[in-house]
Design a protein around this motif. Structure first.
Motif, PDB file in Angstrom:
ATOM      1  N   GLU A  86      55.019  41.212  43.657  1.00  0.00           N
ATOM      2  CA  GLU A  86      54.689  42.633  43.762  1.00  0.00           C
ATOM      3  C   GLU A  86      53.170  42.812  43.637  1.00  0.00           C
ATOM      4  N   PRO A  87      52.561  43.601  44.508  1.00  0.00           N
ATOM      5  CA  PRO A  87      51.090  43.724  44.541  1.00  0.00           C
ATOM      6  C   PRO A  87      50.480  44.154  43.205  1.00  0.00           C
ATOM      7  N   ASP A  88      51.081  45.163  42.560  1.00  0.00           N
ATOM      8  CA  ASP A  88      50.503  45.646  41.304  1.00  0.00           C
ATOM      9  C   ASP A  88      50.562  44.565  40.219  1.00  0.00           C
ATOM     10  N   ALA A  89      51.681  43.878  40.132  1.00  0.00           N
ATOM     11  CA  ALA A  89      51.826  42.821  39.133  1.00  0.00           C
ATOM     12  C   ALA A  89      50.858  41.673  39.419  1.00  0.00           C
ATOM     13  N   ALA A  90      50.727  41.313  40.700  1.00  0.00           N
ATOM     14  CA  ALA A  90      49.806  40.232  41.072  1.00  0.00           C
ATOM     15  C   ALA A  90      48.371  40.599  40.715  1.00  0.00           C
ATOM     16  N   ARG A  91      48.005  41.865  40.922  1.00  0.00           N
ATOM     17  CA  ARG A  91      46.638  42.312  40.600  1.00  0.00           C
ATOM     18  C   ARG A  91      46.388  42.241  39.103  1.00  0.00           C
ATOM     19  N   LEU A  92      47.332  42.718  38.299  1.00  0.00           N
ATOM     20  CA  LEU A  92      47.161  42.704  36.851  1.00  0.00           C
ATOM     21  C   LEU A  92      47.164  41.284  36.295  1.00  0.00           C
ATOM     22  N   PHE A  93      47.961  40.408  36.902  1.00  0.00           N
ATOM     23  CA  PHE A  93      47.971  39.011  36.458  1.00  0.00           C
ATOM     24  C   PHE A  93      46.617  38.357  36.737  1.00  0.00           C
ATOM     25  N   LEU A  94      46.026  38.674  37.894  1.00  0.00           N
ATOM     26  CA  LEU A  94      44.709  38.136  38.215  1.00  0.00           C
ATOM     27  C   LEU A  94      43.665  38.677  37.243  1.00  0.00           C
ATOM     28  N   VAL A 100      40.878  36.863  30.091  1.00  0.00           N
ATOM     29  CA  VAL A 100      41.020  36.062  28.870  1.00  0.00           C
ATOM     30  C   VAL A 100      39.880  35.052  28.725  1.00  0.00           C
ATOM     31  N   PRO A 101      39.599  34.212  29.726  1.00  0.00           N
ATOM     32  CA  PRO A 101      38.490  33.263  29.534  1.00  0.00           C
ATOM     33  C   PRO A 101      37.118  33.927  29.477  1.00  0.00           C
ATOM     34  N   LEU A 102      36.887  34.967  30.300  1.00  0.00           N
ATOM     35  CA  LEU A 102      35.573  35.609  30.293  1.00  0.00           C
ATOM     36  C   LEU A 102      35.303  36.324  28.968  1.00  0.00           C
ATOM     37  N   LEU A 103      36.305  37.005  28.437  1.00  0.00           N
ATOM     38  CA  LEU A 103      36.126  37.696  27.161  1.00  0.00           C
ATOM     39  C   LEU A 103      35.983  36.711  26.015  1.00  0.00           C
ATOM     40  N   CYS A 104      36.722  35.597  26.088  1.00  0.00           N
ATOM     41  CA  CYS A 104      36.564  34.559  25.058  1.00  0.00           C
ATOM     42  C   CYS A 104      35.162  33.952  25.115  1.00  0.00           C
ATOM     43  N   ALA A 131      35.780  43.815  30.100  1.00  0.00           N
ATOM     44  CA  ALA A 131      37.207  43.931  30.437  1.00  0.00           C
ATOM     45  C   ALA A 131      37.394  44.790  31.686  1.00  0.00           C
ATOM     46  N   GLY A 132      36.647  45.901  31.758  1.00  0.00           N
ATOM     47  CA  GLY A 132      36.721  46.735  32.956  1.00  0.00           C
ATOM     48  C   GLY A 132      36.175  46.036  34.187  1.00  0.00           C
ATOM     49  N   VAL A 136      37.213  44.963  38.616  1.00  0.00           N
ATOM     50  CA  VAL A 136      36.350  44.993  39.799  1.00  0.00           C
ATOM     51  C   VAL A 136      36.307  43.617  40.461  1.00  0.00           C
ATOM     52  N   ILE A 137      36.180  42.560  39.635  1.00  0.00           N
ATOM     53  CA  ILE A 137      36.139  41.202  40.178  1.00  0.00           C
ATOM     54  C   ILE A 137      37.453  40.864  40.867  1.00  0.00           C
ATOM     55  N   ALA A 138      38.572  41.257  40.233  1.00  0.00           N
ATOM     56  CA  ALA A 138      39.885  40.972  40.826  1.00  0.00           C
ATOM     57  C   ALA A 138      40.034  41.664  42.175  1.00  0.00           C
ATOM     58  N   ASP A 139      39.610  42.913  42.276  1.00  0.00           N
ATOM     59  CA  ASP A 139      39.695  43.626  43.556  1.00  0.00           C
ATOM     60  C   ASP A 139      38.787  42.980  44.597  1.00  0.00           C
TER      61      ASP A 139
END
Length: 409
Positions: A86-94, A100-104, A131-132, A136-139
């Motif tokens: 599902e597109p929305d789920a795939a976007r949120l997973f990305l 997680v790694p960038l914030l860590c 986090a926000g 943008v990066i995912a899109d």
């Protein structure tokens, strides 16, 4: 830059926590319905405990790590319990696999300066901004060419959900965490490594039942461990030298066996040195001496006793066993030359001084310091740690009277 290889042992705690979570996942089916409801919400309770402890000890980085761990669990539970087709789920997973790694990485690199100040506020704002930015990066990735989209597509392997690109990002941040653990020798970096590992398994093994629950708990427990160890360090370690302090020494003295020796060490003419060169240079001297005393051999453990005095405890050693080790410490300190810059020619602004150091050689004086030490062992005349400590102090005084820069036992 000093490397603390022994700090790698600290990674054992988050390894056990995360590994225990992976093992415990297989037993959740055996729990009753009421117990499963409690366990399913346990990541939130652990995160709340983290927030309270982090607030008490003014640990912003670990507070934000707890918030991030709970947020990832909430995201998985509410939006990622569906097909990633599902597109929305795939976007949120990305977004999660990037976040997680960038914030860590951000929390690993950000210095700790408390909660209620301008820097603390900016740290929290940048954390939320990053986090926000992940959205943008995912899109941007989803709108990129086919090769880029393929690199960040989920399910690259059988039984493994995380994309190849996100896996490489996790690996890079994991390496950064490893480097910072051995360079900084701090519990915070170890705890953040545990949070990173828990986030990795939550996303890479998303197809497994209850993986987000056990990893949400594991990530929170890693933060709790880091906070408790950090509070222990605050109570037992000396801020200036990094050595164990007087409280740790007092507890150690109560646990010694029947055979041990204690050495007392003092910086010679320290007050005169302080008056001549200033307290900043005096602090550098104490750090130098501490770094050498910390490396003492023959099983000794170094403590800062107070002021310019240090104490070394040698369990199961006689005074003869310890004398050679203390003499090596004394010699290494005496042979070290410290350079003191000419303060009159030093620029008032620190940035200007940094710029000029590359082109202008400032005049400096080289000085050295010496130490004296006294060693005493438990025996008939000194049956308890307090009397041994007093005897070592008496021997130290004899070393001073003898001419300093020597060891008396």
């Amino acid at each position: 830059m000093r490397v603390h290889w022994a700090a790698l042992i600290r990674l054992l705690a988050p390894t056990v926590i995360v590994g225990g979570g992976l093992l415990a996942r297989g037993y959740l089916d055996q729990l009753g319905d009421e117990t499963r409801i409690i366990v399913a919400n346990l990541p939130y309770f652990v995160a709340m405990a983290c927030l309270v402890i982090a607030y008490q000890f003014q640990r912003l980085r670990l507070l934000l790590a707890a918030v991030g761990t709970a947020s990832l669990f909430w995201l998985i539970q509410n939006y990622l319990q569906v097909s990633l087709g599902e597109p929305d789920a795939a976007r949120l997973f990305l977004v999660a696999s990037l976040g997680v790694p960038l914030l860590c990485a951000y929390l690993l690199l950000a210095p700790e300066r408390g909660l209620f100040n301008t820097y603390g506020l900016l740290t929290a704002v940048f954390f939320l901004g990053l986090a926000g930015l992940c959205f943008v990066i995912a899109d941007g990735i989803n709108g990129a060419d086919a090769a880029t989209r393929g690199l960040f597509s989920a399910k690259p392997l059988e039984g493994y959900i995380l994309s190849s690109g996100a896996s490489l990002l996790f690996a890079a941040v994991g390496f950064l965490a490893l480097v910072l653990v051995i360079v900084r020798d701090s519990e915070t970096e170890v705890a953040l490594a545990g949070v990173l590992a828990a986030g990795f398994f939550s996303l890479a093994l998303l197809h497994l039942d209850d993986i987000s629950v056990v990893m949400g708990i594991a990530g929170g427990l890693s933060v709790v461990w880091g906070l408790l160890r950090s509070s222990h360090s605050m109570a037992y370690r000396d801020d200036l030298t990094g050595l164990l302090g007087r409280r740790a020494l007092n507890e150690r003295l109560n646990t010694l066996g029947r055979r041990y020796s204690i050495a007392m060490l003092d910086v010679d003419h320290f007050k005169k040195f302080n008056d001549t060169h200033g307290h900043d240079v005096g602090d550098d001297v104490l750090k130098l001496v501490a770094s050498r005393v910390k490396q003492v051999g023959n099983g000794g453990t170094a403590y800062r006793y107070g002021g310019e005095e240090f104490c070394v405890v040698f369990p199961r050693r006689s005074t003869e066993d310890c004398a050679a080790a203390m003499d090596q410490v004394r010699e290494s300190i005496a042979n070290y030359k410290m350079s003191i810059r000419d303060r009159k020619r030093r620029p008032a602004r620190a940035k200007e001084g940094s710029r000029r150091r590359g082109a202008t050689k400032l005049k400096s004086d080289q000085v050295s310091v010496t130490v004296s030490a006294g060693i005493a062992a438990r025996g008939d005349n000194h049956p308890d740690p307090e009397s041994v400590l007093s005897a070592a102090d008496t021997k130290l005084y004899k070393a001073k009277k003898k001419g300093r820069n020597c060891v008396v036992y």
